[in-house]
Design a protein around this motif. Structure first.
Motif, PDB file in Angstrom:
ATOM      1  N   LYS A  37       0.833  -1.198   0.000  1.00  0.00           N
ATOM      2  CA  LYS A  37       0.000   0.000   0.000  1.00  0.00           C
ATOM      3  C   LYS A  37       0.874   1.257   0.000  1.00  0.00           C
ATOM      4  N   ALA A  38       1.920   1.227   0.858  1.00  0.00           N
ATOM      5  CA  ALA A  38       2.832   2.379   0.919  1.00  0.00           C
ATOM      6  C   ALA A  38       3.593   2.536  -0.393  1.00  0.00           C
ATOM      7  N   GLN A  39       3.993   1.379  -0.979  1.00  0.00           N
ATOM      8  CA  GLN A  39       4.716   1.427  -2.248  1.00  0.00           C
ATOM      9  C   GLN A  39       3.837   1.999  -3.360  1.00  0.00           C
ATOM     10  N   ARG A  40       2.571   1.545  -3.384  1.00  0.00           N
ATOM     11  CA  ARG A  40       1.649   2.070  -4.403  1.00  0.00           C
ATOM     12  C   ARG A  40       1.415   3.568  -4.211  1.00  0.00           C
ATOM     13  N   ALA A  41       1.331   3.976  -2.955  1.00  0.00           N
ATOM     14  CA  ALA A  41       1.134   5.399  -2.676  1.00  0.00           C
ATOM     15  C   ALA A  41       2.337   6.207  -3.152  1.00  0.00           C
ATOM     16  N   ALA A 100       4.287   9.291  -9.895  1.00  0.00           N
ATOM     17  CA  ALA A 100       3.626   9.415 -11.200  1.00  0.00           C
ATOM     18  C   ALA A 100       2.895  10.750 -11.317  1.00  0.00           C
ATOM     19  N   ARG A 101       2.242  11.167 -10.215  1.00  0.00           N
ATOM     20  CA  ARG A 101       1.540  12.449 -10.229  1.00  0.00           C
ATOM     21  C   ARG A 101       2.520  13.605 -10.468  1.00  0.00           C
ATOM     22  N   LYS A 102       3.636  13.558  -9.736  1.00  0.00           N
ATOM     23  CA  LYS A 102       4.634  14.617  -9.887  1.00  0.00           C
ATOM     24  C   LYS A 102       5.175  14.641 -11.321  1.00  0.00           C
ATOM     25  N   ALA A 103       5.465  13.429 -11.871  1.00  0.00           N
ATOM     26  CA  ALA A 103       6.002  13.354 -13.232  1.00  0.00           C
ATOM     27  C   ALA A 103       4.990  13.902 -14.241  1.00  0.00           C
ATOM     28  N   ARG A 150      -1.129   4.986 -14.362  1.00  0.00           N
ATOM     29  CA  ARG A 150      -2.330   5.805 -14.232  1.00  0.00           C
ATOM     30  C   ARG A 150      -2.534   6.206 -12.780  1.00  0.00           C
ATOM     31  N   LEU A 151      -3.111   7.382 -12.571  1.00  0.00           N
ATOM     32  CA  LEU A 151      -3.490   7.851 -11.255  1.00  0.00           C
ATOM     33  C   LEU A 151      -4.950   7.479 -11.028  1.00  0.00           C
ATOM     34  N   ASP A 152      -5.526   7.995  -9.943  1.00  0.00           N
ATOM     35  CA  ASP A 152      -6.963   7.822  -9.805  1.00  0.00           C
ATOM     36  C   ASP A 152      -7.639   8.523 -10.977  1.00  0.00           C
TER      37      ASP A 152
END
Length: 409
Positions: free
Chosen positions: A111-115, A121-124, A160-162
């Motif tokens: 869960k922490a890794q996915r977060a 990914a969001r920052k990129a 992909r993000l949410d």
């Protein structure tokens, strides 16, 4: 009755297992001896041990999901809690409890890794969007277009993000690309429109130049040709395929007129001898402009020389080609410098530079052949004239080759 440290069989064939809470019924046995009954249920215990060991290994070494692991643990625990085996059942429960903790720990880690991956990914993607939005305002059409295409490939490689966040960022990214494409399309549409306007203007100039080519009003017509030339330069460039043809017609019409004027003034050779000296001096001065280092200064210097050149008047006919060829060579060198400057801002210039070089090389080769043919035929007058023309074409070819080198060959 038979027994071992973890179980026993009574005289009725009932099998028991010993636990911390007391004896629990495992089952009944009537098919053989008590020893066989205990051995059977002990094997069932060993089977549970093996099953737990395999599950521990899967949890430790594979990407077994937490949900599937919990389901497997629950299935084994049901069998342990049903007391259908003889052995240390409490030890099995302890291992199962530890395995539950391990699965939960792995789930939290994932869960922490996915977060973390999601944040990265969001920052990129936010950085890609920011760069795309900056590029959307660029006028570097080729470079910015290539960079935007590279950004799309980078985007596709990111997780992909949410859905909401990913859609919002993609909308901004796509909007930036669309805005750039729209501006680029409008820019080149405007260029095409400007070139089409220039073509129409130059066609009118060519028509007037051709109409004037038979005039015998030498002074007025020469002045008008100078005005037409100024209008020509102010009109801007047409498409290259039109530009070359129109220019050849425009210059050809002027050449017809000035050739006729020179023929009429042939008897003024004495005066023209002095003119020749002046023009040779001006050609010397013009040649000092080369090589062109500052285009603006070169144009101004050549314009000054050319204005004085035009004011001098005619030179002897047999010397005109050579001295004018020197001036034309300088003029062409400046024009080539202008072409080089224009090509730096035109994405089609590389192919055109190569085409121009090929055309000029063909023209030079053709002229050399004509010179050799004239010499062989003993027509030295024609050979001299062709050699002067060859000098001018060679100078222009040299400038074209130099310009082509700026594109890497």
């Amino acid at each position: 009755m038979s027994s071992d440290p973890w179980g026993r069989v009574d005289e009725t064939g009932t099998v028991y297992v010993r636990t911390a809470e007391g004896e629990q019924v495992v089952g009944s046995w009537a098919a053989g001896s008590p020893e066989e009954a205990l051995a059977y249920f002990e094997r069932k215990y060993e089977g549970l041990v093996v099953e737990i060991g395999l599950l521990e290994k899967r949890v430790q070494t594979t990407d077994l999901s937490a949900k599937d692991a919990q389901t497997a643990i629950g299935h084994i625990r049901e069998q342990v809690d049903a007391h259908h085996a003889v052995g240390d059942l409490e030890a099995l429960r302890t291992r199962l409890d530890k395995l539950v903790q391990k699965v939960e720990s792995r789930r939290e880690e994932r869960k922490a890794q996915r977060a973390k991956q999601s944040d990265e990914a969001r920052k990129a993607k936010e950085e890609l969007v920011a760069e795309a939005e900056q590029l959307a305002a660029s006028d570097q059409w080729r470079v910015a277009g290539e960079r935007l295409r590279a950004l799309v490939d980078t985007w596709k490689g990111l997780p992909r993000l949410d859905r909401k966040s990913d859609d919002e960022l993609w909308h901004r990214f796509s909007h930036a690309r669309s805005a750039f494409s729209k501006r680029r399309k409008a820019h080149f549409a405007q260029l095409d429109s400007q070139r089409e306007d220039a073509r129409r203007v130059k066609e009118r100039l060519v028509a007037e130049a051709e109409a004037l080519s038979g005039s015998t009003d030498w002074g007025t017509t020469a002045a008008r040709y100078r005005e037409l030339m100024a209008d020509w330069k102010a009109a801007g460039r047409a498409q290259r395929e039109n530009e070359d043809d129109l220019w050849n017609r425009f210059r050809g019409a002027q050449d017809v007129f000035f050739a006729a004027r020179s023929s009429v003034f042939a008897e003024r050779d004495a005066e023209q001898g002095e003119n020749l000296k002046l023009k040779e001096a001006l050609a010397d001065e013009a040649e000092q402009i080369l090589p062109v280092r500052d285009l603006k200064s070169a144009r101004a210097a050549f314009r000054s020389v050319n204005e004085r050149w035009e004011a001098v008047g005619h030179v002897p006919r047999d010397a005109r080609g050579k001295v004018e060829g020197r001036m034309h060579a300088v003029e062409r060198a400046i024009q080539e410098a202008e072409e080089t400057e224009w090509r730096r801002t035109n994405p089609e210039a590389r192919a055109r530079a190569a085409g121009l070089t090929g055309q000029l090389q063909a023209a030079v080769d053709k002229l050399r052949g004509q010179v050799e043919q004239a010499r062989a035929q003993g027509n030295n007058s024609r050979a001299d004239k062709l050699e002067r023309e060859l000098e001018g074409r060679q100078a222009l070819l040299d400038q074209a080759l130099k310009g082509l080198e700026e594109f890497g060959g």
